[in-house]
Design a protein around this motif. Structure first.
Motif: not given
Length: 403
Positions: A94-95, A97-98, A139, A141-142, A145
């Protein structure tokens, strides 16, 4: 150089790390394999990034400086996917991808994607879908966002929790449904295996892309799909084969690979049952691959995990036509001689000699040494058959017809 067909390949970047347990040589080797996986999935690797790090960064796996370097390259070169050689946590994925604003995959996700492309039958597609949902669940929650509040509790209730929990419930329900479907199919396949009678069962096992399907085609004269890509075969193929006048069942199974996702091992349980129920394993090895010994170890590890380590096995070293040892000039006194310089005869005199007649050297593609292979398999199957049917008046010819 890999041959490119007339399709659009997605620009990708690979990332690996040198740690206390993975030296630089090992990382480069893993990235070579990851590049082949990427090519199989439809990607073209534009650059590799390797970082030496004692402990992976819990937030972004690689360090801040290296991440900035990757980010700059991704923006400048129209990169569609960044693929990590090791499995990322949901938070890391997730981090990253941001930061990079592109698709982020790890080895597990890439293998799952290949399996999804390769699955042909309803059964294989169900197995892959189950593995994908089990990989996706933590995964989820990702995927939300845009929502700040993702957990319940005082001051944290809101639409974020509702949408995520609804999504999770849908995925859990789908997983339960797929497991129920696979259980039903497993029972049907178990019945099918039982209906095959008491014929001796032989299973081809080995690392992916070692030539199992090609060997299957040669032995059974069938048309099993074979291609120089990883995981060309997902569905187990079973054929009745007759050597001389002795019939037996031969199955071609899914190839193994290092760091095989646990979700796939579980999802493909029934496929691996063909291996569990086999009377004889033909462990096919690509001897032309520079790291074939590690491939053997990886396959043996998985065989141990599914309870097949002690099964009667013949080691079939394939692709001898492509085996070309490195040469050293007679006046070269500086180069250290390693296994990379071994001839086939020298390999046969190493640990192979302990295997004895359980090691065969062939080329399935060019049909080299197949008479010896055929005779060896015949002898093994005959011994199993005689033990199973001691009073059966079977005729065992001394000379076997050619394929």
């Amino acid at each position: 150089m890999l041959e490119k067909k007339s399709i659009d390949y997605e620009n990708t970047v690979l990332i690996g790390v040198i740690t206390q347990t993975q030296d630089e040589t090992k990382v480069k080797e893993y990235l070579d394999e990851l590049e082949f996986l990427t090519y199989t999935a439809g990607g073209e690797v534009k650059k590799r990034f390797i970082q030496r790090i004692d402990v992976p960064n819990p937030k972004t796996y690689i360090g801040t400086g290296k991440m900035e370097e990757v980010e700059a390259y991704v923006k400048e070169n129209d990169i569609g996917s960044v693929i990590f050689d090791d499995e990322l946590t949901p938070a890391q994925q997730n981090n990253i991808e941001k930061l990079l604003k592109c698709k982020i995959l790890d080895r597990t996700g890439l293998i799952l994607d290949i399996f999804a492309q390769r699955a042909q039958t309803s059964y294989a597609r169900t197995q892959v879908e189950l593995a994908q949902y089990e990989y996706l669940l933590p995964r989820l929650t990702g995927l939300w966002t845009h929502l700040e509040r993702q957990r319940g509790g005082i001051g944290m209730r809101g639409p974020g929790e509702t949408e995520i929990e609804t999504d999770r419930r849908i995925v859990r329900d789908r997983i339960a449904l797929l497991k129920k479907k696979l259980t039903k199919i497993d029972r049907q396949m178990e019945t099918q295996r039982g209906n095959r009678g008491a014929l001796v069962r032989v299973a081809l096992v080995g690392y992916t892309n070692v030539g199992k399907s090609t060997l299957m085609n040669v032995i059974s004269k069938s048309e099993v799909f074979a291609e120089n890509k990883l995981f060309a075969t997902l569905d187990t193929t079973v054929r009745k084969v007759v050597i001389g006048n002795l019939p037996f069942l031969l199955s071609d199974t899914v190839g193994f690979i290092r760091k095989l996702p646990t979700q796939l091992v579980e999802s493909f349980k029934s496929t691996l049952d063909e291996v569990r129920e086999a009377d004889l394993l033909l462990h096919v090895v690509d001897i032309s691959h520079p790291n074939f010994e590690e491939h053997i170890a990886s396959v043996n590890q998985i065989l141990g995990e599914i309870g097949c380590a002690e099964k009667k096995t013949i080691m079939v070293f394939n692709k001898i036509d492509q085996y070309h040892p490195e040469t050293i000039a007679e006046d070269d006194l500086t180069t250290e001689r390693t296994t990379a310089h071994f001839t086939l005869e020298e390999w046969k005199n190493t640990w192979f000699s302990k295997i004895g007649d359980r090691a065969l050297f062939i080329s399935a593609l060019n049909k080299e040494n197949l008479d010896e292979f055929r005779k060896r398999v015949y002898d093994e199957v005959r011994d199993i058959h005689v033990t199973r049917f001691p009073y059966n008046n079977f005729l065992y010819p001394e000379h076997l017809d050619e394929f």
